[in-house]
Design a protein around this motif. Structure first.
Motif, mmCIF file in Angstrom:
data_model
loop_
_atom_site.group_PDB
_atom_site.id
_atom_site.type_symbol
_atom_site.label_atom_id
_atom_site.label_comp_id
_atom_site.label_asym_id
_atom_site.label_seq_id
_atom_site.Cartn_x
_atom_site.Cartn_y
_atom_site.Cartn_z
ATOM 1 N N THR A 134 33.644 -37.850 82.453
ATOM 2 C CA THR A 134 32.258 -37.974 82.492
ATOM 3 C C THR A 134 31.739 -36.486 82.238
ATOM 4 O O THR A 134 32.810 -35.801 82.016
ATOM 5 N N LEU A 135 30.533 -36.366 82.535
ATOM 6 C CA LEU A 135 30.058 -34.981 82.299
ATOM 7 C C LEU A 135 30.540 -34.286 83.223
ATOM 8 O O LEU A 135 30.248 -33.025 83.144
ATOM 9 N N LYS A 136 30.811 -34.631 84.471
ATOM 10 C CA LYS A 136 31.197 -33.921 85.672
ATOM 11 C C LYS A 136 32.707 -33.928 85.727
ATOM 12 O O LYS A 136 33.133 -32.856 86.634
ATOM 13 N N GLY A 137 33.309 -34.535 85.101
ATOM 14 C CA GLY A 137 34.778 -34.469 85.039
ATOM 15 C C GLY A 137 35.479 -35.744 84.700
ATOM 16 O O GLY A 137 35.639 -36.240 83.578
ATOM 17 N N GLU A 138 35.844 -36.487 85.702
ATOM 18 C CA GLU A 138 36.580 -37.904 85.571
ATOM 19 C C GLU A 138 36.333 -38.656 86.761
ATOM 20 O O GLU A 138 36.035 -38.119 87.841
ATOM 21 N N SER A 139 36.051 -40.012 86.384
ATOM 22 C CA SER A 139 35.594 -40.841 87.394
ATOM 23 C C SER A 139 36.483 -42.161 87.396
ATOM 24 O O SER A 139 37.527 -42.295 86.385
ATOM 25 N N ILE A 140 36.691 -43.041 88.222
ATOM 26 C CA ILE A 140 37.623 -44.119 88.286
ATOM 27 C C ILE A 140 36.749 -45.521 88.090
ATOM 28 O O ILE A 140 35.760 -45.519 88.812
ATOM 29 N N VAL A 141 36.990 -46.337 87.262
ATOM 30 C CA VAL A 141 36.103 -47.477 86.968
ATOM 31 C C VAL A 141 37.323 -48.755 87.314
ATOM 32 O O VAL A 141 38.395 -48.742 86.665
ATOM 33 N N LEU A 142 36.830 -49.695 88.023
ATOM 34 C CA LEU A 142 37.740 -50.886 88.142
ATOM 35 C C LEU A 142 36.814 -52.063 88.800
ATOM 36 O O LEU A 142 35.775 -51.692 89.256
ATOM 37 N N ASP A 143 37.154 -53.475 87.993
ATOM 38 C CA ASP A 143 38.184 -53.581 87.301
ATOM 39 C C ASP A 143 37.909 -53.782 85.853
ATOM 40 O O ASP A 143 36.848 -53.928 85.303
ATOM 41 N N ILE A 144 39.054 -53.191 85.100
ATOM 42 C CA ILE A 144 38.799 -53.165 83.667
ATOM 43 C C ILE A 144 39.450 -54.345 82.873
ATOM 44 O O ILE A 144 39.604 -53.938 81.510
ATOM 45 N N GLY A 145 39.742 -55.389 83.539
ATOM 46 C CA GLY A 145 40.247 -56.437 82.808
ATOM 47 C C GLY A 145 41.312 -57.224 83.370
ATOM 48 O O GLY A 145 41.576 -58.317 82.884
ATOM 49 N N ALA A 146 41.578 -57.238 84.591
ATOM 50 C CA ALA A 146 42.609 -58.180 85.478
ATOM 51 C C ALA A 146 42.191 -59.246 85.784
ATOM 52 O O ALA A 146 42.650 -60.392 85.897
ATOM 53 N N THR A 147 40.755 -59.190 86.590
ATOM 54 C CA THR A 147 40.124 -60.372 87.281
ATOM 55 C C THR A 147 38.779 -60.626 86.520
ATOM 56 O O THR A 147 37.677 -59.711 86.697
ATOM 57 N N ILE A 148 38.734 -61.727 85.939
ATOM 58 C CA ILE A 148 37.509 -62.042 85.229
ATOM 59 C C ILE A 148 36.728 -62.913 86.241
ATOM 60 O O ILE A 148 37.017 -64.083 86.954
#
Length: 348
Positions: A134-148
């Protein structure tokens, strides 16, 4: 000492990338030890090239390597107990390793991880959490594919698990959390997302700071430390971001080589372009974390380079060193202890 089990046969390139990647990670984490699983004929020549890694690792020969296009059900039937993927995960279950890393088939890896490790108490579905530049560093995003698809309670669980990961990875005492939505107004969005927002506000959990709804452009801005969504939307967002990064890189290369003046301008601005390339390099933020299981499993991108696989091991090392699962268990227990439904008359 952090013990890391590695599936040497996973990914598009197998031992050709995995073993050099593990060697690079060992240079950064000299207190780590490795348990490597794979086909002997393919792994031994690569291990011979890295004597330091060989000295700090134990190699176990396996009979089966799960292919990248294998269906999860078929991989589970064919590879249970005998494949390099299964045995890499099983090492965590048996307490022989603190964390498992594989670049293999995502569906097969999740199926085997769920079957072998099982989900944690009060977790109905696991999630895959990704690290996002990100512009500020890093973030965590979830879920990116395990649970539809996910209901409001599952989204709340994702928020708590993502918050625990942010505490373990970024060492933030109370990370900020946002729910991905089509707008920031409380009246917008699907009912499950709105209900999850209500639950998070009412929970007022001491380990996360819920900030409300965030939109797609907030992910890259780094508006919050943790962005929560269900797997269908999260995976599309991930693939869109990766594709956009490649598109920008291609357009820049074409523009910079079009005229002599552009080439001269590129040479003058090369340090800035190098910094941009490094910032957008997916190898630098490689490593999806399977959350909600009784053990830590890290998924490396299948097409990652040795540097990318080393980055996934870096994530694995940090998750094990900072005791990710203990933090998740603590946060979930705290929430459910406060929100258990009252016992019925029959409980008396």
């Amino acid at each position: 000492m952090i013990r890391i089990s590695v599936d040497a046969m996973g990914g598009d390139f197998g031992p050709e990338v995995v073993i050099p990647g593990a060697a690079k990670a060992l240079d950064r984490h000299p207190d780590a030890t490795f348990i490597i699983y794979g086909l002997k004929a393919e792994c031994e020549p690569w291990l011979a090239k890295y004597p330091k890694l060989r000295q700090r690792s134990v190699f176990h020969e396996c009979e089966v390597a799960v292919t990248m296009d294998e269906k999860p059900s078929a991989a589970l039937r064919r590879g249970r107990y005998v494949s390099s993927m299964w045995r890499t995960i099983e090492a965590v279950k048996l307490g022989e390793a603190d964390v498992a890393v594989s670049a293999g088939n995502t569906g097969a890896l999740m199926a085997m991880a769920k079957f072998c490790l099982r989900t944690m108490a009060n977790i109905e579905r696991p999630a895959i959490a990704g690290i996002w530049p990100t512009l500020k560093g890093e973030s965590i995003v979830l879920d990116i594919g395990a649970t539809i698809g996910a209901d409001s309670q599952q989204l709340l669980d994702f928020a708590l698990m993502g918050g625990a990961m942010a505490r373990a990875l970024f060492e933030i005492e109370r990370p900020t959390v946002g729910l991905l939505n089509v707008g920031v107004e409380e009246i917008k969005g699907q009912e499950d997302v709105k209900e999850a927002g209500r639950l998070l506000r009412e929970a007022n959990h001491p380990t996360i700071a819920y900030q409300g709804f965030v939109e797609g452009d907030d992910i890259g801005r780094g508006t919050v430390d943790v962005v929560v969504t269900e797997g269908f939307t999260g995976n599309i967002a991930l693939k869109t971001a990766e594709g956009t990064a490649r598109q920008i890189a291609t357009l820049l290369r074409e523009s910079m080589s079009r005229t002599l003046l552009a080439k001269i301008g590129y040479l003058l601005a090369k340090p800035a372009f190098d910094r941009l390339r490094e910032k957008m390099d997916p190898n630098k933020v490689n490593g999806g974390v399977f959350l909600g299981l009784n053990g830590i499993v890290i998924k490396s991108h299948g097409g990652a380079s040795a540097d990318g696989f080393a980055a996934a091991i870096d994530v694995a090392y940090d998750m094990a060193r900072n005791d990710l699962n203990a933090k998740i268990s603590q946060d979930l227990t705290l929430y459910h202890a406060k929100h258990q439904p009252p016992a019925g008359p029959e409980a008396a």
